[in-house]
Scaffold this active site. Structure first.
Site, PDB file in Angstrom:
ATOM      1  N   HIS A   1      -7.458  -1.133   5.623  1.00 57.97           N
ATOM      2  CA  HIS A   1      -6.342  -0.265   6.045  1.00 57.97           C
ATOM      3  C   HIS A   1      -6.352   1.120   5.389  1.00 57.97           C
ATOM      4  O   HIS A   1      -6.622   2.106   6.043  1.00 57.97           O
ATOM      5  CB  HIS A   1      -5.010  -0.965   5.836  1.00 57.97           C
ATOM      6  CG  HIS A   1      -3.848  -0.208   6.402  1.00 57.97           C
ATOM      7  ND1 HIS A   1      -3.746   0.077   7.751  1.00 57.97           N
ATOM      8  CD2 HIS A   1      -2.758   0.339   5.822  1.00 57.97           C
ATOM      9  CE1 HIS A   1      -2.642   0.767   7.956  1.00 57.97           C
ATOM     10  NE2 HIS A   1      -2.026   0.947   6.809  1.00 57.97           N
TER      11      HIS A   1
ATOM     12  N   HIS B   1       0.830  -1.209   0.000  1.00 62.02           N
ATOM     13  CA  HIS B   1       0.000   0.000   0.000  1.00 62.02           C
ATOM     14  C   HIS B   1       0.858   1.251   0.000  1.00 62.02           C
ATOM     15  O   HIS B   1       2.083   1.167   0.052  1.00 62.02           O
ATOM     16  CB  HIS B   1      -0.979  -0.019   1.178  1.00 62.02           C
ATOM     17  CG  HIS B   1      -0.326   0.029   2.528  1.00 62.02           C
ATOM     18  ND1 HIS B   1       0.333  -1.040   3.079  1.00 62.02           N
ATOM     19  CD2 HIS B   1      -0.220   1.026   3.431  1.00 62.02           C
ATOM     20  CE1 HIS B   1       0.802  -0.708   4.266  1.00 62.02           C
ATOM     21  NE2 HIS B   1       0.486   0.551   4.511  1.00 62.02           N
TER      22      HIS B   1
ATOM     23  N   ASP C   1      -0.235  -4.143   5.688  1.00 65.52           N
ATOM     24  CA  ASP C   1      -1.060  -3.702   6.820  1.00 65.52           C
ATOM     25  C   ASP C   1      -2.503  -3.975   6.465  1.00 65.52           C
ATOM     26  O   ASP C   1      -2.918  -3.751   5.331  1.00 65.52           O
ATOM     27  CB  ASP C   1      -0.860  -2.201   7.068  1.00 65.52           C
ATOM     28  CG  ASP C   1       0.520  -1.917   7.658  1.00 65.52           C
ATOM     29  OD1 ASP C   1       1.228  -2.886   7.965  1.00 65.52           O
ATOM     30  OD2 ASP C   1       0.870  -0.730   7.793  1.00 65.52           O
TER      31      ASP C   1
ATOM     32  N   GLU D   1       1.360  -8.719   9.521  1.00 63.97           N
ATOM     33  CA  GLU D   1       1.753  -7.603  10.367  1.00 63.97           C
ATOM     34  C   GLU D   1       1.190  -7.863  11.759  1.00 63.97           C
ATOM     35  O   GLU D   1       0.236  -8.630  11.924  1.00 63.97           O
ATOM     36  CB  GLU D   1       1.190  -6.284   9.829  1.00 63.97           C
ATOM     37  CG  GLU D   1      -0.325  -6.189   9.926  1.00 63.97           C
ATOM     38  CD  GLU D   1      -0.801  -4.836  10.466  1.00 63.97           C
ATOM     39  OE1 GLU D   1      -0.044  -4.211  11.224  1.00 63.97           O
ATOM     40  OE2 GLU D   1      -1.911  -4.426  10.133  1.00 63.97           O
TER      41      GLU D   1
ATOM     42  N   ASP E   1       6.153   4.060   4.897  1.00 63.31           N
ATOM     43  CA  ASP E   1       6.940   3.015   5.547  1.00 63.31           C
ATOM     44  C   ASP E   1       6.834   1.692   4.782  1.00 63.31           C
ATOM     45  O   ASP E   1       7.423   0.692   5.173  1.00 63.31           O
ATOM     46  CB  ASP E   1       6.558   2.861   7.029  1.00 63.31           C
ATOM     47  CG  ASP E   1       5.078   2.642   7.238  1.00 63.31           C
ATOM     48  OD1 ASP E   1       4.303   3.018   6.356  1.00 63.31           O
ATOM     49  OD2 ASP E   1       4.692   2.102   8.291  1.00 63.31           O
ATOM     50  N   HIS E   2       6.071   1.709   3.687  1.00 65.66           N
ATOM     51  CA  HIS E   2       5.992   0.519   2.834  1.00 65.66           C
ATOM     52  C   HIS E   2       6.474   0.777   1.403  1.00 65.66           C
ATOM     53  O   HIS E   2       6.772  -0.156   0.680  1.00 65.66           O
ATOM     54  CB  HIS E   2       4.562  -0.017   2.811  1.00 65.66           C
ATOM     55  CG  HIS E   2       4.164  -0.610   4.122  1.00 65.66           C
ATOM     56  ND1 HIS E   2       4.138  -1.966   4.344  1.00 65.66           N
ATOM     57  CD2 HIS E   2       3.822  -0.034   5.290  1.00 65.66           C
ATOM     58  CE1 HIS E   2       3.782  -2.191   5.607  1.00 65.66           C
ATOM     59  NE2 HIS E   2       3.586  -1.031   6.193  1.00 65.66           N
TER      60      HIS E   2
ATOM     61  N   HIS F   1       1.509   3.819   2.012  1.00 73.05           N
ATOM     62  CA  HIS F   1       2.193   4.488   3.125  1.00 73.05           C
ATOM     63  C   HIS F   1       3.705   4.441   2.929  1.00 73.05           C
ATOM     64  O   HIS F   1       4.242   3.441   2.474  1.00 73.05           O
ATOM     65  CB  HIS F   1       1.819   3.821   4.453  1.00 73.05           C
ATOM     66  CG  HIS F   1       0.505   4.295   4.978  1.00 73.05           C
ATOM     67  ND1 HIS F   1      -0.235   3.578   5.884  1.00 73.05           N
ATOM     68  CD2 HIS F   1      -0.207   5.417   4.724  1.00 73.05           C
ATOM     69  CE1 HIS F   1      -1.345   4.237   6.167  1.00 73.05           C
ATOM     70  NE2 HIS F   1      -1.348   5.358   5.471  1.00 73.05           N
TER      71      HIS F   1
ATOM     72  N   HIS G   1       6.474  -6.410  11.736  1.00 78.06           N
ATOM     73  CA  HIS G   1       5.820  -5.133  11.911  1.00 78.06           C
ATOM     74  C   HIS G   1       5.219  -5.014  13.315  1.00 78.06           C
ATOM     75  O   HIS G   1       4.073  -4.619  13.493  1.00 78.06           O
ATOM     76  CB  HIS G   1       4.686  -5.022  10.867  1.00 78.06           C
ATOM     77  CG  HIS G   1       4.417  -3.618  10.412  1.00 78.06           C
ATOM     78  ND1 HIS G   1       3.975  -2.654  11.254  1.00 78.06           N
ATOM     79  CD2 HIS G   1       4.505  -3.043   9.198  1.00 78.06           C
ATOM     80  CE1 HIS G   1       3.808  -1.528  10.556  1.00 78.06           C
ATOM     81  NE2 HIS G   1       4.127  -1.733   9.316  1.00 78.06           N
TER      82      HIS G   1
END
Lengths: 835, 599
Positions: free
Chosen positions: B156, B67, B177, B202, B71-72, B69, B413
């Site tokens: 999410h 996705h 996530d 996660e 951090d991904h 975000h 995670h």
């Protein structure tokens, strides 16, 4: 350390050592270590630990905890290592036996926390940090630490394993270079005790039957030989060379790839590459014995070397060319074979079998192609490549991939069946093709090369990534084609090819896929940049539908495409209405129309990319003197900056400043420098101003209002650029020596509002917006006021302030310490909630 | 099947994702996240650990992004344009559309902040996105002939997906996530009973049972409302996309319902595009939004207007969404400085802030902030933190495992301590192994892949003829010669294999001499041996042949007297390869000597 930090540190240490506190954020601990590292790096004195007893107290209290958290223990190990990096501080910490308790066998090493990878990692890093002097070396070697580090080379955590390996290399070098007493001699070299232990372990593990031990030692040697180029490395090598050779000949242990890497790193070391005979014989034997996939990286590395025996070089080249040779042979009739390699040197059986197997064909080709691209990108290649055959081979591969060639030979038909639609190979082959355009000698094939490229450009099966690479290769070869036709006068062929290219480009510009439309526009821009001076090119382009379609794309739904269309249209202008001689075709291109369209995008487009593209295009036009006479340019610049002044995207505003910068320097160049070289008194300055045309122009164009407001922009790069421009202007209007006097006058004549401006800017330009409505009577269009402002405002101070990063306060050690203290007592539930 | 965690940053951080999976010879990278807490190389994963020899493009078969975000996906342009990965990248359509907006937003903030090096450019983001292949939910995508992937809905955020990666009969499912309960604008995650060899999940809220998001939303609205009512200004620092849209929907409906008049502004031009995508990908949102869409598009905001920098000085109440989300540069920081001194105002931080930002400072309770030029800013405005993140809690994670029925589970995670608790719960309830490798550690999972093998009809008939009638439900053991050629496996009879390969048959016999102390005549010794064996090996056919030798199945035993010592008899035992086990058993038996009683 500042006094503030010294005051905060004890509290921070106490907070970190308190097991009741929730663990601190890992990044805080990392940054804390960064800070200690920066303080100890150039200061060996003991003062840091002496003046801050809280540091040793912290270590002691962590050691006293029955169950320290792994992250804080890891931090402590690393901190202690950093502190012990100088001999003085090492002794200081040792007085309380802190290092023994942390790094000795009775420390964390023997407790259950050792199972946590972060603790092992902290231990290795801590040891590495302290390993800068002999006492540390002896401390570790005598305490059994070497065994631990050797064992950690096989750690389940990759980070720990590789850190352990690096540490051993570091220790070996430190030991030899700080402890050797006798002068160097290859024949009887005395290893210092610690080095002796390490060397012995390396030799033993190379002889062991465990593949992982052998592997670890080979990796260790690789990093040793690549980082240390001292003569003693040869002594080490002489002791193990036989053993290493046996890995190559006996193949009982599968370490070929690592072995190739080791040899390559050795070849880069002057110790070995200057040596005669045996080392190079081993390299040659490796090139012969290893599979093509294993030998490839070694071969390309060898070919990059400056110093290398010619026969080894040829052997390396053979490795790289063999797959390409095999492709050519597979595609040709038996009698017409004109391969890449002399049949006497090629041993095609292995390569043939790899290429005819589904599982290895594509990967071998991709690797070979990548290596060839690497070679072609080198400025000086110390060996001749057969460019024509290489090109033929590349074309064959590309034709296999799109199914245009399926030869009768069994090998050829197998390979072509495997490669059809193989995108990986297509991508790699096109990259090499692009790189090959820079090399001379492929000219005879250029016609058929374009057949292949056009087939790719036209085919609906070509994926967007492959298409992009085809465009890149095509543009490079079109430039080459042009150079060729200049020398041979073969205009017809060029015209035909260009016509075909534009025909297919027309189609691609209408693709439903934004990636394709965008790549097509980028391709067009590159072509115009390179070929805009060529008549045939301009004619072909303007007689096609491409310009019209490009303009249509200014309204594309995808902002990336709109931006690329802006750039392409901007460049097109250079060959339509900005061209020195009018284009041959009837002029349906109206300058006003295009400028208006781009202006509209600049003021209306909801997204930043197209607006940024417009402003950067306008700056390009201005640079190239395309904006007409001076009055026209003035109006143009003035209009543009009034549009961008309020743009939401700071990069557009920055673009506006760039435009202003170019405009200013051009105006000053055209009108000559001001004639006020010796006017120390303000009134004299004022009197000369009115004769200063450039200043008047800048005022009229409302540049100063834009520049001074930009100083207060909330986005730093904008303020900084504005400051730079004002700086340069001041340099122009106040030649050296005249400024000091005017700034020192202190009293400002009333009525200009400059004092207010100065105050506003001094209040911290970033603290607030520039007040709307102009502010207390500053007339930004009055040359006299502006001259005064330039001379009065302290641009140096502003410049320094704007040059710092916007978070420089938050990044400071003091702020970090405050942050750690502030989190004391709070529960960090927020942590998991990341963006 | 090997799984390596390679998250950016040094420690065992929560969040930031990058996982390398090797499955049946294929290497896949799952997510390519960045760590916003660092300004140097530590913000990206250290990709040099992926392969020490060779190029990344050759080593990796594909990259999958779950996705948008950061951090991904934050390290993706760095990976593809600066490190040099040139292979395929997969993500869902909404992720592909939204990802570049966020990357661009973050790039702008990073450049704006200054003093940062080694960061990607706009052009790099675009070039990277051009390499992305967008996938639909439940569409099986063939990466190459052996490797296939399939996306499932993950809740999410808009476009978030779980991915199943399959090579032959081995498979891995990666959740990214996810959220198992539907929220205001997204549905719940769902995966079919795909029974993967490994489920990588996660575990952000590994031990938490979260209160409903409704409460947090009500709380948020109440706080905003109160501030506006008393004439204060509300600042909500956000990143361009994601949470911002969620909060906009909330405020928009609330303003409509309560008939509020205070203006709401959005400070960034990017949002228009973001809202456009939320409209475009309406099918990815939940049922309720899709239904109301018929009457009114939820992302068509009536009350929310674009912000102009001059508005910040306007008197009276207002709500402003401004970027960036952690108050570390630009617009949001500037507005914060203007408003911080007034206790009537409020700042609401809807997300986590990394250390080294003003956001982090005020969240940790610091009220006197040093600003540039040694000025001190006293924060009198109210500071609120509101978490709106949507992750599966412990219950949700268990529910997903029940749905997918994996053979192994791997938790990422999350925090080690919390994960340990969940691990035990999973192992107890589902009787599967659960792994939780630390950052930089590798977990190896052994699978028992069933490999299809062709069998010739002749052999099949012959083998089934032996023994009982075949039972379809029970596995049956077949004997033959396995020929592996051109990626296919065939089981044929040994004779056929010999014929095909043009080989002649060899008979292999093992022989062994056993010395026995027996003064009797040779034939008497043979008889003793015969009786002994007959007694011991009751189930075998033991025969005494007229020529004086003994056979046990294919094993032949002959006795001769020792040439030098007549008291010692030499037994020559020989057997074929097929009876290897029995042969060695017999020799060991004979070596023990003959029992006295049979004499």
């Amino acid at each position: 350390m500042t006094r503030e930090c010294a005051l905060l540190l004890p509290g921070v240490c106490a907070a970190l050592a308190d097991p009741r506190q929730p663990g601190s954020d890992d990044t805080c601990l990392e940054k804390l270590l960064d800070w200690f590292r920066s303080m100890t790096e150039f200061d060996p004195s003991v003062s840091l630990v002496q003046d801050n007893p809280c540091l040793t107290e912290f270590i002691t209290s962590i050691l006293a905890l029955p169950e320290p958290s792994p992250s804080i223990l890891s931090f402590t190990l690393r901190l202690a290592g950093i502190l012990a990096s100088s001999e003085n501080r090492f002794q200081h910490l040792q007085q309380e036996k802190l290092l023994v308790r942390l790094f000795g066998t009775d420390g964390p090493l023997s407790s259950t926390v050792w199972e946590d990878a972060s603790v092992r990692s902290g231990w290795v890093e801590g040891v590495h940090s302290m390993m800068h002097h002999q006492p540390a070396l002896h401390f570790l070697c005598n305490g059994g630490g070497i065994e631990v580090i050797f064992a950690l080379q096989g750690d389940p955590s990759l980070f720990v394993a590789s850190a352990a390996s690096r540490l051993l290399v570091h220790m070996l070098i430190l030991s030899v270079e700080s402890e050797t007493t006798k002068p160097f001699s290859t024949k009887d070299f005395d290893w210092p005790a610690c080095a002796q232990m390490i060397v012995k372990r390396i030799e033993d593990s190379l002889q062991s039957s465990s593949a992982s031990h052998v592997e670890q030692s080979l990796k260790l040697l690789t990093s040793l030989f690549s980082s240390c180029h001292s003569r003693w490395t040869e002594v080490l090598w002489l002791g193990i060379a036989k053993q290493i050779e046996s890995f190559l000949t006996e193949e009982t242990i599968q370490v070929q790839r690592i072995l190739a890497n080791l040899l390559l790193n050795m070849a880069w070391s002057p110790v070995f590459c200057d040596s005669e005979g045996s080392f190079w014989a081993l390299v040659t034997s490796a090139l012969e014995r290893l599979t093509p996939v294993q030998a490839g990286p070694l071969a390309v590395g060898i070919l990059r070397l400056y110093k290398c025996p010619q026969d080894v070089r040829i052997q390396a080249l053979t490795v790289l060319l063999q797959p390409m040779d095999c492709i050519l042979r597979a595609a040709s009739q038996p009698l017409e074979y004109a391969g890449l390699l002399d049949e006497s040197v090629s041993d095609p059986a292995t390569v043939e079998s790899l290429l005819s197997s589904k599982s290895s064909c594509a990967s071998l080709l991709c690797q070979t192609l990548a290596h060839l691209e690497e070679l072609l990108s080198l400025m000086y290649l110390r060996v001749d490549l057969p460019y024509t055959s290489l090109l033929r081979s590349l074309m064959t591969i590309l034709q296999f991939c799109n199914g245009f060639l399926s030869p009768a030979s069994p090998l050829g038909s197998t390979i072509s069946r495997i490669l059809i639609n193989c995108i990986r190979v297509q991508r790699s082959a096109l990259d090499v093709l692009a790189a090959l355009s820079e090399r001379k000698g492929c000219d005879t094939l250029i016609g058929s090369l374009f057949d292949v490229l056009l087939a790719y450009l036209e085919s609906p099966n070509t994926t967007s990534t492959v298409l992009k690479k085809t465009f890149q290769a095509t543009s490079k070869w079109l430039v080459r084609l042009h150079e060729l036709s200049c020398s041979t006068s073969q205009w017809q062929q060029t015209e035909k090819i260009l016509a075909d290219v534009f025909l297919v480009l027309q189609k691609r510009l209408c693709s439903p896929c934004w990636e394709v439309r965008d790549s097509s526009l980028e391709f067009l821009t590159v072509l115009i940049k390179c070929l805009r001076d060529q008549d045939e090119f301009r004619q072909s382009l303007l007689s096609s539908e491409v310009p019209r379609l490009t303009e249509n794309l200014l309204e594309d739904p995808e902002s990336y495409v709109r931006a690329s269309a802006v750039t392409a249209v901007g460049h097109l202008a250079f060959i339509t209405f900005f061209a020195p001689e009018l284009p041959v075709i009837g002029n349906q291109y109206s300058k006003e129309n295009t400028v208006a369209k781009l202006q509209e995008i600049l003021s209306k487009d909801p997204e930043g990319f197209p607006r940024r593209a417009v402003i950067s295009m306008f700056t390009k036009w201005l640079r190239q003197g395309c904006t007409g006479r001076m009055e026209d340019t003035e109006r143009f610049v003035s209009r543009v900056i009034q549009t961008v002044e309020h743009d939401l995207d700071w990069e557009v505003r920055l673009g506006g400043l760039e435009l202003v910068e170019v405009f200013c320097s051009q105006t000053i160049c055209q009108l000559g420098l001001p004639r006020c070289s010796s006017v120390p008194v303000l009134s004299a300055v004022a009197s000369s101003i009115h004769q200063n045309r450039s200043l008047q122009i800048f005022c009229r164009a409302k540049l100063f209002s834009f520049l001074f407001r930009s100083l207060c922009d909330c986005d730093k790069p904008v303020g900084q650029r504005a400051c730079d421009i004002l700086f340069a202007l001041r340099g122009n209007f106040y030649p050296t020596g005249t400024l000091r006097d005017s700034q020192e006058t202190g009293e400002l004549p009333p009525g200009h509002g400059i004092a207010w401006l100065q105050r506003t800017l001094r209040q911290g330009s970033l603290a607030q917006n520039f007040p709307t409505g102009g502010g207390d009577g500053v007339d930004f269009e009055d040359p006299e006021s502006m001259m005064l402002a330039l001379g009065t405002i302290d641009l140096e101070e502003l410049h320094d302030e704007l040059n710092r990063s916007s978070d420089h306060v938050e990044k400071s050690p003091q702020s970090l310490l405050q942050d750690i203290l502030a989190t004391v007592g709070t529960i960090e539930e927020n942590e998991a909630d990341c963006y | 099947l090997v799984c390596l965690r390679l998250h950016p940053g040094a420690g065992q951080d929560v969040g930031r994702s990058c996982i390398l999976v090797s499955i049946a010879g294929k290497n896949v990278m799952l997510d390519c996240g960045m760590h916003m807490g660092y300004n140097d190389d530590r913000r990206f994963p250290d990709f040099s650990y992926i392969t020490q020899n060779g190029r990344l493009t050759d080593f990796l078969d594909c990259v999958i992004i779950s996705h948008f975000h950061l951090d991904h996906c934050g390290a993706l342009p760095y990976f593809s344009e600066m490190v040099g990965y040139d292979g395929p990248i997969y993500m869902t359509h909404p992720t592909k559309a939204i990802c570049p907006i966020l990357l661009e937003d973050y790039r702008k903030i990073t450049v704006d902040k200054k003093g940062e090096t080694n960061f990607f450019t706009s052009q790099m983001i675009k070039d990277c996105m051009k390499k992305v292949v967008a996938v639909h939910l439940h569409q099986t995508v063939q990466v190459d002939e052996e490797l296939e992937i399939k996306a499932y809905y993950a809740g999410h955020v808009l476009g978030a997906a779980m991915f199943q990666i399959k090579v032959g009969c081995e498979s891995v499912a990666y959740t990214g996530d996810y959220n198992m309960t539907p929220d205001r604008h997204l549905g719940a995650a769902w995966i079919d009973k795909c029974r993967p060899d490994l489920l990588i999940s996660e575990s952000t809220y590994a031990t938490t049972i979260r209160d409903s998001k409704r409460c947090r939303e009500r709380d948020f609205l109440k706080k905003v409302h109160e501030t506006v009512e008393r004439g204060g200004k509300v600042l909500i620092p956000v990143f361009a996309l994601g949470r911002a849209q969620e909060l906009c929907i909330l405020l928009e409906t609330f303003w409509e319902r309560m008939n509020l008049k205070a203006p709401i502004y959005f400070s960034t031009g990017l949002t228009e595009k973001a809202n456009h995508y939320y409209k475009l990908f309406i099918t990815w949102t939940n049922q309720k939004i899709r239904k109301t869409f018929v009457q009114r598009n939820m992302f068509e905001f009536k009350h929310i207007k674009a912000f102009d920098r001059a508005f910040a000085d306007n008197p009276g109440p207002m709500v402003v969404f401004a970027t960036p989300g952690m108050l570390h540069a630009g617009q949001s920081l500037q507005i914060f400085r203007k408003w911080a001194g007034n206790e009537k105002n409020m700042v609401i931080m809807p997300g986590y802030c990394v250390q080294g930002t003003v956001g982090h400072k005020i969240l940790s309770g610091q009220r006197k902030l040093e600003m540039e030029g040694r000025q001190i800013l006293e924060v009198k405005m109210q500071v609120e933190y509101m978490s709106f993140s949507a992750h599966a809690d412990a219950k949700g994670i268990m529910q997903l495992i029940r749905q997918a029925e994996p053979r192994n589970v791997l938790l990422v995670h999350g925090e080690a301590k919390k994960m340990e608790f969940l691990k035990q719960k999973i192992e107890q309830e589902f009787h599967v192994s659960c792994y939780m490798p630390a950052n930089g550690e590798t977990a190896t999972i052994f699978t028992n892949p069933s490999i299809p093998v062709d069998i010739s009809l002749g052999l099949l008939k012959r083998e089934t003829a032996i023994g009982l009638l075949p039972d379809a439900k029970k596995p049956k053991l077949m004997h033959g010669t396995l020929i592996m050629k051109d990626n296919s496996f065939r089981l044929v009879s040994p004779e056929q294999a010999l014929k095909e390969l043009g080989l002649a048959e060899h008979q292999l016999r093992f022989t062994c001499r056993v010395h026995i102390q027996d003064p009797r005549k040779e034939h008497e010794t043979v008889l003793r041996v015969y009786n002994h064996l007959k007694g011991v090996l009751k189930d075998y056919s033991v025969q005494h042949l007229p020529d004086g030798s003994i056979t046990v199945e294919s094993i032949l035993i002959q006795a001769t007297a020792h040439s030098e010592d007549q008291g010692t008899k030499v037994l020559l035992v020989s057997w074929t390869y097929q009876d290897e086990e029995l042969g060695s058993y017999l020799t060991s038996l004979l070596k023990k000597g003959l029992p006295q009683s049979t004499a």
